[in-house]
Structure formats: C-alpha cells, structure tokens
Design a protein around this motif. Sequence first.
Motif, PDB file in Angstrom:
ATOM      1  N   GLN A 178      27.594  21.398  23.708  1.00  0.00           N
ATOM      2  CA  GLN A 178      28.693  21.364  23.147  1.00  0.00           C
ATOM      3  C   GLN A 178      30.002  20.379  23.818  1.00  0.00           C
ATOM      4  N   PHE A 179      30.600  19.388  22.986  1.00  0.00           N
ATOM      5  CA  PHE A 179      31.460  18.581  23.578  1.00  0.00           C
ATOM      6  C   PHE A 179      32.396  18.114  22.766  1.00  0.00           C
ATOM      7  N   SER A 180      33.746  17.809  23.260  1.00  0.00           N
ATOM      8  CA  SER A 180      34.596  17.048  22.730  1.00  0.00           C
ATOM      9  C   SER A 180      34.889  15.879  23.465  1.00  0.00           C
ATOM     10  N   ALA A 181      35.382  14.606  22.788  1.00  0.00           N
ATOM     11  CA  ALA A 181      35.353  13.404  23.042  1.00  0.00           C
ATOM     12  C   ALA A 181      36.336  12.420  22.339  1.00  0.00           C
ATOM     13  N   GLU A 182      36.814  11.538  23.034  1.00  0.00           N
ATOM     14  CA  GLU A 182      37.297  10.611  22.384  1.00  0.00           C
ATOM     15  C   GLU A 182      36.935   9.254  22.681  1.00  0.00           C
ATOM     16  N   ALA A 183      36.530   8.309  21.651  1.00  0.00           N
ATOM     17  CA  ALA A 183      35.930   7.038  21.594  1.00  0.00           C
ATOM     18  C   ALA A 183      37.111   6.102  21.311  1.00  0.00           C
ATOM     19  N   ARG A 184      37.118   4.852  22.261  1.00  0.00           N
ATOM     20  CA  ARG A 184      37.926   3.920  21.848  1.00  0.00           C
ATOM     21  C   ARG A 184      37.269   2.386  21.755  1.00  0.00           C
ATOM     22  N   ARG A 185      37.549   1.792  20.899  1.00  0.00           N
ATOM     23  CA  ARG A 185      37.037   0.216  21.042  1.00  0.00           C
ATOM     24  C   ARG A 185      37.455  -0.414  22.195  1.00  0.00           C
ATOM     25  N   THR A 186      36.263  -0.979  22.858  1.00  0.00           N
ATOM     26  CA  THR A 186      36.759  -1.857  24.043  1.00  0.00           C
ATOM     27  C   THR A 186      36.825  -3.312  24.073  1.00  0.00           C
ATOM     28  N   GLY A 187      35.827  -3.905  23.056  1.00  0.00           N
ATOM     29  CA  GLY A 187      35.824  -5.148  22.989  1.00  0.00           C
ATOM     30  C   GLY A 187      34.522  -5.414  22.395  1.00  0.00           C
ATOM     31  N   ALA A 188      33.960  -6.492  22.605  1.00  0.00           N
ATOM     32  CA  ALA A 188      32.652  -6.891  22.194  1.00  0.00           C
ATOM     33  C   ALA A 188      31.394  -6.027  22.729  1.00  0.00           C
ATOM     34  N   CYS A 189      30.144  -5.875  22.036  1.00  0.00           N
ATOM     35  CA  CYS A 189      29.003  -5.125  22.865  1.00  0.00           C
ATOM     36  C   CYS A 189      28.687  -6.003  23.908  1.00  0.00           C
ATOM     37  N   ARG A 190      28.341  -5.186  24.895  1.00  0.00           N
ATOM     38  CA  ARG A 190      27.528  -5.786  26.231  1.00  0.00           C
ATOM     39  C   ARG A 190      26.267  -5.613  26.293  1.00  0.00           C
TER      40      ARG A 190
END
Length: 134
Positions: free
Chosen positions: A122-134
Amino acid sequence: MKAISNRKMAALAAVTATVLAGPALAQASLAMLGTLDRGGWEVRYRDGSAPRNICVRSGQEFIQLRHSESGCNRFVVEDGKNQITVQYTCRGNGYGRTNIRKEGAGLVQIDSQGIADGRPFQFSAEARRTGACR
C-alpha cells in the motif's frame, strides 16, 4: 407458446444491448492519462521510500508501479476528467487497485494497494515531470 409483441421484443433487445455494452463501458478509455506530459517523471513515496524515476510514454505506466509485467487484466472503476481508478490482476503475481488524480499535466497523486510477489503493499505517492527520459 405465445408470440412476443414487437414492443416486448424491442424492450428485450434494449436490455440485452445494455447488458452486453456494460463491460465495454467499464473498460473506458482512460483519456486523462493521455493528457499528461510525456518524458521523465519522479515518483516520491510518502512513506519515505527512495524516489523512483520512470519514463512516461502513455501515462498508463502509473497504474502498475508494483507490477512491471505486461498482460495483466485491467478493469476501469472510474474514468473521470481528472481522476481514474483501475483494478488489475496479474496472473500468478497478485493484483492491485490504483487511483491517480491529476493536478496538472506534470503532477499527479497516486494511491495504490494490492498484493505483489505474495506480499501486500500500500502506498501514496506524488509524481512530477522532471524533463526528458533518461
């Protein structure tokens, strides 16, 4: 045997069409995920676990963060403009239920729970865009 009237036949056809269309409606498009920015994203877990970087191509990568395999069966519970909920089963490796709420094209909140590798998660998370894929 009594003949069925045209009116009863039309009503029966409408009910049958509704029942048959039910699963198709339940397997909605998840269009909200398509509005997210493509590229590199960082997932930060609220329990303090190490952040995870992922490459987002469709937005659906957020649905199964604890089940990386493909071929899992999915059932769309909610398919809203800014929020989706998907329940999925990965044969032989558990299941999960994930809710994703969009706050912007580069920011989402994720809540997920289920069983992976025989253990509950079970988890809660926040996801943010950081730029281009690496």
